[in-house]
Motif scaffolding. Sequence first.
Motif, short mmCIF file in Angstrom:
data_model
loop_
_atom_site.label_atom_id
_atom_site.label_comp_id
_atom_site.label_asym_id
_atom_site.label_seq_id
_atom_site.Cartn_x
_atom_site.Cartn_y
_atom_site.Cartn_z
N SER A 1 -14.25 -64.39 38.21
CA SER A 1 -15.18 -63.29 37.98
C SER A 1 -16.18 -63.59 36.88
O SER A 1 -17.33 -63.19 36.96
N LYS B 1 -14.33 -57.70 33.99
CA LYS B 1 -15.18 -57.61 35.18
C LYS B 1 -16.66 -57.55 34.80
O LYS B 1 -17.51 -57.76 35.65
N LYS C 1 -4.46 -64.77 36.12
CA LYS C 1 -5.27 -63.69 35.55
C LYS C 1 -6.42 -64.28 34.74
O LYS C 1 -7.50 -63.74 34.72
N GLU D 1 -10.38 -62.02 38.89
CA GLU D 1 -10.16 -60.69 39.45
C GLU D 1 -9.64 -60.87 40.86
O GLU D 1 -10.32 -61.47 41.69
N ASN D 2 -8.41 -60.43 41.13
CA ASN D 2 -7.77 -60.58 42.43
C ASN D 2 -7.74 -62.04 42.91
O ASN D 2 -8.02 -62.34 44.06
#
Length: 179
Positions: free
Chosen positions: A80, A154, A48, A75-76
């Motif tokens: 990010s 984000k 994360k 992010e995923n």
Amino acid sequence: MKKLTLLLTGLVWLGACGGSGDFSPAEDAGMQLASQVSIFESKDSHKKWLLRADAVDFADLKSATLKNPDLLLKENGEDSAGVTGKTGIFDYTAKLVTIEGDAKIQSFTENLVIEAERFFYDVDKDRIWSDGKTVITRGGAKVTARGGVETDSKLVKIEIKKQTTRLPADARELQKNTL
């Protein structure tokens, strides 16, 4: 949470095994230094966030003092944004990362840079904020937020804190300011 606790316990142990250098935020003889440290939290086999530092002082059992911290937000599973600065603190109990000293957030997905003296990252809430003058640069546009900003990791929605705008009192004042 268990993974993070085990990781932090292991890092404290590694810090107790030694380390040297000119990084000395505390002048106590009991300093526990480690160099080139990485701290991270993962979920569903994806990281994360990842916090790296050139040197870390683990002498305080509630927090770690960081030299040249680099917080990588994900992010995923993809990078990010990155938050960098000269010094920092990772408070284990509050799960709060503070990065300061010409701190900068660089988005890897947006054409965006945010600069301030200090940024905070709340691990549990996945949010970043500043509490002082902050400059947001997107493309060729710059905005200065005198009271700081708040955003998620984000960097999609950025809330400018304590923003004030003075509106003209009447039409005459409006026309005077537009001429």
